[in-house]
Scaffold this motif. Structure first.
Motif, short mmCIF file in Angstrom:
data_model
loop_
_atom_site.label_atom_id
_atom_site.label_comp_id
_atom_site.label_asym_id
_atom_site.label_seq_id
_atom_site.Cartn_x
_atom_site.Cartn_y
_atom_site.Cartn_z
N ALA A 151 0.84 -1.19 0.00
CA ALA A 151 0.00 0.00 0.00
C ALA A 151 0.88 1.24 0.00
O ALA A 151 1.84 1.31 0.76
CB ALA A 151 -0.90 -0.01 1.22
N PRO A 152 0.56 2.21 -0.86
CA PRO A 152 1.36 3.44 -0.90
C PRO A 152 1.21 4.24 0.40
O PRO A 152 0.18 4.16 1.07
CB PRO A 152 0.75 4.23 -2.07
N THR A 153 2.25 4.99 0.73
CA THR A 153 2.18 5.81 1.94
C THR A 153 1.63 7.21 1.65
O THR A 153 1.10 7.86 2.55
CB THR A 153 3.58 5.95 2.59
N ALA A 154 1.75 7.66 0.40
CA ALA A 154 1.24 8.99 0.05
C ALA A 154 -0.28 9.00 0.14
O ALA A 154 -0.94 8.00 -0.18
CB ALA A 154 1.68 9.35 -1.36
N GLY A 181 -5.28 0.07 -1.77
CA GLY A 181 -4.57 0.23 -0.50
C GLY A 181 -4.26 1.67 -0.16
O GLY A 181 -3.80 1.97 0.93
N THR A 182 -4.53 2.58 -1.11
CA THR A 182 -4.24 4.00 -0.89
C THR A 182 -5.26 4.62 0.06
O THR A 182 -6.46 4.35 -0.03
CB THR A 182 -4.28 4.78 -2.23
N THR A 183 -4.76 5.47 0.96
CA THR A 183 -5.65 6.25 1.82
C THR A 183 -5.84 7.61 1.16
O THR A 183 -4.87 8.31 0.87
CB THR A 183 -5.04 6.42 3.21
N VAL A 184 -7.09 7.95 0.91
CA VAL A 184 -7.41 9.25 0.29
C VAL A 184 -7.95 10.17 1.38
O VAL A 184 -8.74 9.76 2.23
CB VAL A 184 -8.46 9.08 -0.83
N GLU A 185 -7.49 11.41 1.37
CA GLU A 185 -7.99 12.41 2.31
C GLU A 185 -9.03 13.27 1.61
O GLU A 185 -8.78 13.82 0.54
CB GLU A 185 -6.84 13.27 2.82
N PHE A 186 -10.20 13.35 2.22
CA PHE A 186 -11.28 14.16 1.67
C PHE A 186 -11.33 15.47 2.46
O PHE A 186 -11.64 15.47 3.64
CB PHE A 186 -12.62 13.42 1.79
N LEU A 187 -11.03 16.54 1.77
CA LEU A 187 -10.93 17.86 2.40
C LEU A 187 -12.11 18.73 1.98
O LEU A 187 -12.46 18.77 0.80
CB LEU A 187 -9.61 18.53 1.97
N ASN A 188 -12.69 19.41 2.94
CA ASN A 188 -13.73 20.39 2.60
C ASN A 188 -13.10 21.78 2.61
O ASN A 188 -12.65 22.25 3.64
CB ASN A 188 -14.88 20.32 3.60
N SER A 189 -13.04 22.43 1.44
CA SER A 189 -12.47 23.77 1.34
C SER A 189 -13.54 24.84 1.19
O SER A 189 -13.24 26.01 1.01
CB SER A 189 -11.53 23.85 0.13
N ASP A 190 -14.79 24.44 1.23
CA ASP A 190 -15.89 25.39 1.04
C ASP A 190 -16.45 25.88 2.38
O ASP A 190 -16.36 25.17 3.38
CB ASP A 190 -17.02 24.74 0.22
N PRO A 191 -17.03 27.08 2.37
CA PRO A 191 -17.62 27.59 3.61
C PRO A 191 -18.93 26.90 4.01
O PRO A 191 -19.54 27.27 5.00
CB PRO A 191 -17.84 29.08 3.30
N VAL A 192 -19.34 25.93 3.22
CA VAL A 192 -20.55 25.18 3.58
C VAL A 192 -20.18 23.73 3.89
O VAL A 192 -19.13 23.24 3.44
CB VAL A 192 -21.59 25.19 2.43
N GLY A 193 -21.01 23.07 4.64
CA GLY A 193 -20.76 21.66 4.95
C GLY A 193 -20.98 20.80 3.73
O GLY A 193 -21.93 21.00 2.98
N HIS A 194 -20.08 19.85 3.52
CA HIS A 194 -20.26 18.87 2.44
C HIS A 194 -20.29 17.48 3.05
O HIS A 194 -19.66 17.22 4.07
CB HIS A 194 -19.09 18.91 1.44
N GLN A 231 -9.30 4.46 3.48
CA GLN A 231 -8.38 3.60 2.74
C GLN A 231 -9.17 2.72 1.78
O GLN A 231 -10.05 1.97 2.20
CB GLN A 231 -7.57 2.74 3.72
N PHE A 232 -8.83 2.81 0.51
CA PHE A 232 -9.55 2.04 -0.52
C PHE A 232 -8.86 0.69 -0.73
O PHE A 232 -7.83 0.61 -1.39
CB PHE A 232 -9.62 2.84 -1.82
N ASN A 233 -9.45 -0.33 -0.15
CA ASN A 233 -8.86 -1.67 -0.22
C ASN A 233 -9.56 -2.58 -1.23
O ASN A 233 -9.24 -3.76 -1.32
CB ASN A 233 -8.85 -2.32 1.16
N ASP A 234 -10.54 -2.03 -1.94
CA ASP A 234 -11.24 -2.82 -2.94
C ASP A 234 -11.07 -2.18 -4.31
O ASP A 234 -11.29 -0.98 -4.49
CB ASP A 234 -12.73 -2.90 -2.59
N VAL A 235 -10.70 -3.00 -5.27
CA VAL A 235 -10.51 -2.53 -6.64
C VAL A 235 -11.87 -2.21 -7.26
O VAL A 235 -12.84 -2.94 -7.04
CB VAL A 235 -9.77 -3.61 -7.47
#
Ligand SMILES: [Cu+2]
Length: 203
Positions: free
Chosen positions: A58-61, A82-95, A124-128
């Motif tokens: 699994a990648p570390t990035a 295996g990659t962990t993705v970070e979901f960031l909210n950059s908007d002034p509203v809730g997503h 972490q996406f462990n399923d293709v």
């Protein structure tokens, strides 16, 4: 003692040479994706399908899927399984972020919840397969995370061109995923000098 050190050095040196030889043998897969019945050849994922008996760590990035200006950005992201993705909210509203399935498998549906500006949640996406990202606050928002079984993947540019770098020599199956088109598969053989593989994606 002296001869032992020499042997150690010789082994290390030979190992380094073999490593360099292995790297120099790796080639790039590049080409162009043409489309039929689809507006654009951009944002099409091209990746090497699962390689039998080969597992990748699994990648570390941790790539960031941003929610900004009421969109998921990038619109399409390809990651190795295996990659962990970070979901960031950059908007002034809730997503909110959820996906109703991964490639149609509803057991892999997931809802990350809703969070405010400046905060992020990871997964972490462990399923293709492909996760269709949605936001239950803003129905117009959508994006995709394509989970590739191998680290060998690319995304096409505006003209449909793609490049997968540093692929070890061998025979593989190239696969595509696109928002509007069918999955395309194509056999490819990578030699020391790389290979060109043009593909056509149909609606
Ligand atoms: Cu939203």
């Amino acid at each position: 003692m002296r001869s032992f050190r020499f042997v150690v050095k010789a082994v290390a040196f030979t190992g380094a040479l073999l490593l360099m030889a292995g790297e120099s043998l790796a080639g790039d897969i590049k080409g162009k994706v043409s489309v039929q019945g689809i507006k654009s050849a951009e944002n099409i994922a091209v990746y090497i399908d699962a390689i039998p008996d080969k597992k990748f760590e699994a990648p570390t990035a941790k790539p960031v899927m941003d929610q900004t200006k009421m969109t998921f950005s990038p619109h399409v992201m390809v990651v190795q399984v295996g990659t962990t993705v970070e979901f960031l909210n950059s908007d002034p509203v809730g997503h909110n972020v959820y996906w109703p399935s991964i490639s149609g498998n509803k057991k892999l549906a997931h809802n990350l919840g809703t969070w405010p500006k400046g905060e992020k949640k990871s997964f972490q996406f462990n399923d293709v397969g492909v996760a269709s990202l949605l936001c239950n606050v803003h129905p117009e928002m959508n994006g995709y995370i394509v989970v590739s079984p191998t680290p060998y993947f690319a995304l096409t540019d505006k003209s449909g061109k793609y490049e997968i770098k540093n692929v070890p020599p061998g025979k593989y199956t190239l696969k595509t995923w696109s928002e509007e088109g069918k999955v395309t598969t194509q056999a490819v053989e990578v030699g020391a000098g790389g290979v060109t593989a043009d593909l056509t994606v149909k609606k």
